[in-house]
Design a protein around this motif. Structure first.
Motif, PDB file in Angstrom:
ATOM      1  N   LEU A 148      16.707 -42.070  31.308  1.00  0.00           N
ATOM      2  CA  LEU A 148      17.941 -41.832  32.029  1.00  0.00           C
ATOM      3  C   LEU A 148      19.124 -41.740  31.080  1.00  0.00           C
ATOM      4  N   PHE A 149      20.005 -40.798  31.373  1.00  0.00           N
ATOM      5  CA  PHE A 149      21.296 -40.708  30.691  1.00  0.00           C
ATOM      6  C   PHE A 149      22.301 -41.384  31.611  1.00  0.00           C
ATOM      7  N   SER A 150      22.589 -42.638  31.345  1.00  0.00           N
ATOM      8  CA  SER A 150      23.342 -43.477  32.265  1.00  0.00           C
ATOM      9  C   SER A 150      24.819 -43.081  32.330  1.00  0.00           C
ATOM     10  N   TRP A 151      25.503 -43.626  33.347  1.00  0.00           N
ATOM     11  CA  TRP A 151      26.936 -43.404  33.479  1.00  0.00           C
ATOM     12  C   TRP A 151      27.676 -43.967  32.261  1.00  0.00           C
ATOM     13  N   GLU A 152      27.221 -45.091  31.765  1.00  0.00           N
ATOM     14  CA  GLU A 152      27.839 -45.682  30.582  1.00  0.00           C
ATOM     15  C   GLU A 152      27.741 -44.738  29.394  1.00  0.00           C
ATOM     16  N   GLU A 153      26.556 -44.117  29.215  1.00  0.00           N
ATOM     17  CA  GLU A 153      26.383 -43.179  28.108  1.00  0.00           C
ATOM     18  C   GLU A 153      27.253 -41.940  28.311  1.00  0.00           C
ATOM     19  N   MET A 154      27.391 -41.491  29.562  1.00  0.00           N
ATOM     20  CA  MET A 154      28.268 -40.352  29.835  1.00  0.00           C
ATOM     21  C   MET A 154      29.701 -40.679  29.420  1.00  0.00           C
ATOM     22  N   CYS A 155      30.145 -41.876  29.744  1.00  0.00           N
ATOM     23  CA  CYS A 155      31.512 -42.282  29.379  1.00  0.00           C
ATOM     24  C   CYS A 155      31.690 -42.406  27.867  1.00  0.00           C
ATOM     25  N   ASN A 156      30.603 -42.660  27.152  1.00  0.00           N
ATOM     26  CA  ASN A 156      30.674 -42.801  25.694  1.00  0.00           C
ATOM     27  C   ASN A 156      30.666 -41.475  24.955  1.00  0.00           C
ATOM     28  N   VAL A 157      30.447 -40.369  25.674  1.00  0.00           N
ATOM     29  CA  VAL A 157      30.459 -39.045  25.043  1.00  0.00           C
ATOM     30  C   VAL A 157      31.822 -38.823  24.398  1.00  0.00           C
ATOM     31  N   MET A 158      31.802 -38.354  23.157  1.00  0.00           N
ATOM     32  CA  MET A 158      33.031 -38.048  22.434  1.00  0.00           C
ATOM     33  C   MET A 158      33.245 -36.539  22.426  1.00  0.00           C
ATOM     34  N   LEU A 159      34.462 -36.106  22.739  1.00  0.00           N
ATOM     35  CA  LEU A 159      34.747 -34.678  22.735  1.00  0.00           C
ATOM     36  C   LEU A 159      36.184 -34.439  22.298  1.00  0.00           C
ATOM     37  N   PRO A 160      36.451 -33.252  21.718  1.00  0.00           N
ATOM     38  CA  PRO A 160      37.827 -32.925  21.330  1.00  0.00           C
ATOM     39  C   PRO A 160      38.638 -32.583  22.573  1.00  0.00           C
ATOM     40  N   VAL A 161      39.837 -33.126  22.675  1.00  0.00           N
ATOM     41  CA  VAL A 161      40.699 -32.841  23.823  1.00  0.00           C
ATOM     42  C   VAL A 161      42.027 -32.299  23.285  1.00  0.00           C
ATOM     43  N   PRO A 162      42.114 -30.976  23.120  1.00  0.00           N
ATOM     44  CA  PRO A 162      43.355 -30.389  22.618  1.00  0.00           C
ATOM     45  C   PRO A 162      44.439 -30.409  23.702  1.00  0.00           C
ATOM     46  N   PRO A 163      45.664 -30.039  23.373  1.00  0.00           N
ATOM     47  CA  PRO A 163      46.729 -29.955  24.385  1.00  0.00           C
ATOM     48  C   PRO A 163      46.302 -29.066  25.547  1.00  0.00           C
ATOM     49  N   ILE A 164      46.854 -29.338  26.724  1.00  0.00           N
ATOM     50  CA  ILE A 164      46.402 -28.665  27.941  1.00  0.00           C
ATOM     51  C   ILE A 164      46.587 -27.150  27.863  1.00  0.00           C
ATOM     52  N   GLU A 165      47.646 -26.681  27.206  1.00  0.00           N
ATOM     53  CA  GLU A 165      47.847 -25.232  27.077  1.00  0.00           C
ATOM     54  C   GLU A 165      46.740 -24.596  26.246  1.00  0.00           C
ATOM     55  N   GLU A 166      46.280 -25.307  25.216  1.00  0.00           N
ATOM     56  CA  GLU A 166      45.174 -24.806  24.411  1.00  0.00           C
ATOM     57  C   GLU A 166      43.891 -24.789  25.221  1.00  0.00           C
ATOM     58  N   GLN A 167      43.685 -25.806  26.049  1.00  0.00           N
ATOM     59  CA  GLN A 167      42.517 -25.819  26.944  1.00  0.00           C
ATOM     60  C   GLN A 167      42.546 -24.616  27.882  1.00  0.00           C
ATOM     61  N   ARG A 168      43.728 -24.339  28.443  1.00  0.00           N
ATOM     62  CA  ARG A 168      43.838 -23.198  29.366  1.00  0.00           C
ATOM     63  C   ARG A 168      43.505 -21.898  28.663  1.00  0.00           C
ATOM     64  N   ARG A 169      43.955 -21.750  27.428  1.00  0.00           N
ATOM     65  CA  ARG A 169      43.669 -20.509  26.680  1.00  0.00           C
ATOM     66  C   ARG A 169      42.170 -20.355  26.445  1.00  0.00           C
ATOM     67  N   ILE A 170      41.524 -21.442  26.031  1.00  0.00           N
ATOM     68  CA  ILE A 170      40.084 -21.401  25.764  1.00  0.00           C
ATOM     69  C   ILE A 170      39.309 -21.085  27.047  1.00  0.00           C
ATOM     70  N   VAL A 171      39.680 -21.748  28.132  1.00  0.00           N
ATOM     71  CA  VAL A 171      39.007 -21.531  29.414  1.00  0.00           C
ATOM     72  C   VAL A 171      39.212 -20.095  29.893  1.00  0.00           C
ATOM     73  N   SER A 172      40.428 -19.574  29.714  1.00  0.00           N
ATOM     74  CA  SER A 172      40.723 -18.197  30.139  1.00  0.00           C
ATOM     75  C   SER A 172      39.827 -17.200  29.415  1.00  0.00           C
ATOM     76  N   GLU A 173      39.665 -17.376  28.103  1.00  0.00           N
ATOM     77  CA  GLU A 173      38.788 -16.494  27.328  1.00  0.00           C
ATOM     78  C   GLU A 173      37.355 -16.576  27.837  1.00  0.00           C
ATOM     79  N   TYR A 174      36.903 -17.787  28.074  1.00  0.00           N
ATOM     80  CA  TYR A 174      35.533 -18.004  28.536  1.00  0.00           C
ATOM     81  C   TYR A 174      35.317 -17.365  29.904  1.00  0.00           C
TER      82      TYR A 174
END
Length: 370
Positions: free
Chosen positions: A130-156
């Motif tokens: 099982l990939f537990s909820w605790e392990e999900m919360c421990n996932v590390m990811l880059p979180v750029p500024p929201i405008e940068e996220q919007r640009r990346i998502v728009s391209e995708y």
């Protein structure tokens, strides 16, 4: 995944555990390994749906069990227009503040092959991993500024829309080709009183079979830079290898395992170029004027259920395949239908090739998130 500048996912998400106590939601969904919400096929007659979890648009669900899941974690963002319910076996969660982390950006991260590998590696358990909820919360990811996220998502999403448009166009073209074939070869045709020059035959008369050229793929690199040749199974590309057996245009027809569809027709693939094919698919080419395009649409209209053997492992052996009946028209009809079907099939091939390139672009975009 623990890199400088990364944030723990648990900082941005929280569990959702709203149950369907009053039975107001009846839209039952599941989550596929393709990371999409899909309508559930479970038989719910007599099932108490009150313990099921309610998921609202913009929320996530994932299946914690990863041990028998094709090395993938089933996780998806729900984009429906109304609430749905999912089995209580799933974990549901939402993003606390979408001005800090976009749901679509998180879903891009979850689609990365690296995320699947991480989830499998961090799964624990004796009977079921099982990939537990605790392990999900421990996932590390880059979180750029929201405008940068919007640009990346728009391209995708621009690329995703292009793929969806191509897929919709392919469906329309296939329906058109199917209708043309049906009009020419089926409507108004009496098999006991065929038009002049037409006759009954069998598949062996109009095909060349290349099954004898198949050989095991063992020993060929599947991970190196030269692993560029598609390795086909009964229904799809299984992998990429550094060599090929066939070079040309072929119709692949399921031989065992995935042999026949629910409506009794064969599993088919129209492939071109340098390829490797495993022993689960017959390799065919149309013969003479009965070319690949006519062969493909003919088989698409053929019920082969009675030619399948095996109870547990279904199989369409070569002898039975060769004996499948076909209607063979006169030369003028074959030439006429070729002129209509050839450009349609060529266009479908180009659209599928475009989809393949666009999917590689999606993979490239997600790989740049890290």
């Amino acid at each position: 995944m623990r890199k400088s500048g990364y944030q723990p996912l648990g900082k941005y998400i929280e569990q959702v555990n709203v149950r369907n106590r009053d039975l107001t939601v009846t839209n039952l969904m599941g989550v596929s390994i393709e990371k999409r919400f899909i309508p559930s096929i479970a038989n719910t007659i007599g099932t108490d749906l009150s313990p099921y979890k309610i998921v609202k648009p913009g929320q996530f669900a994932y299946g914690p069990v990863t041990s028998r899941n094709g090395d993938k974690i089933t996780i998806a963002l729900y984009n429906g227009n109304e609430d749905c319910i999912i089995s209580q076996a799933y974990e549901a969660f939402r993003i606390k503040d979408t001005t800090q982390l976009l749901p679509e950006y998180l879903m891009m991260w979850a689609k990365r092959p690296e995320f699947d590998r991480y989830a499998r590696y961090m799964s624990h358990g004796s009977v079921r991993e099982l990939f537990s909820w605790e392990e999900m919360c421990n996932v590390m990811l880059p979180v750029p500024p929201i405008e940068e996220q919007r640009r990346i998502v728009s391209e995708y999403q621009t690329v995703e829309r292009r793929i969806a448009n191509n897929e919709a166009l392919i469906q329309k073209l296939e329906e058109t080709a199917q209708a043309i074939y049906h009009h020419t070869f089926v409507e108004g045709i009496d098999e006991e009183n065929l038009p002049e020059g037409w006759r009954k035959g069998c598949l062996e008369e109009v095909t060349i079979c290349f099954d004898s050229k198949r050989k095991p793929v063992a020993g060929y690199d599947r991970t190196g830079k030269k692993s560029i040749y598609p390795y086909y199974g009964a229904t799809s590309i299984m992998d990429y290898v550094d060599d090929y057996i066939f070079d040309g245009e072929y119709i692949l027809m399921g031989e065992d395992g995935s042999v026949v569809t629910e409506d009794g027709k064969p599993y088919l693939q129209y492939v071109r170029g340098k390829i490797w094919v495993n022993n689960h698919a017959h390799i065919l080419q149309g013969k003479g004027l009965y070319n690949n395009n006519i062969l493909y649409w003919s088989l698409n209209n053929t019920i082969i259920q009675n030619y399948i053997t095996g109870a547990v492992q279904l199989k369409l052996n070569q002898q039975n395949m060769n004996s499948i009946p076909v209607i063979i028209p006169d030369e003028n009809t074959l030439i006429k239908i070729q002129k209509i079907l050839n450009p349609i099939t060529d266009y479908i091939y180009c659209l599928n090739k475009d989809i393949g390139l666009l999917k590689k672009l999606l993979s490239l975009l997600t790989s740049k998130l890290s």
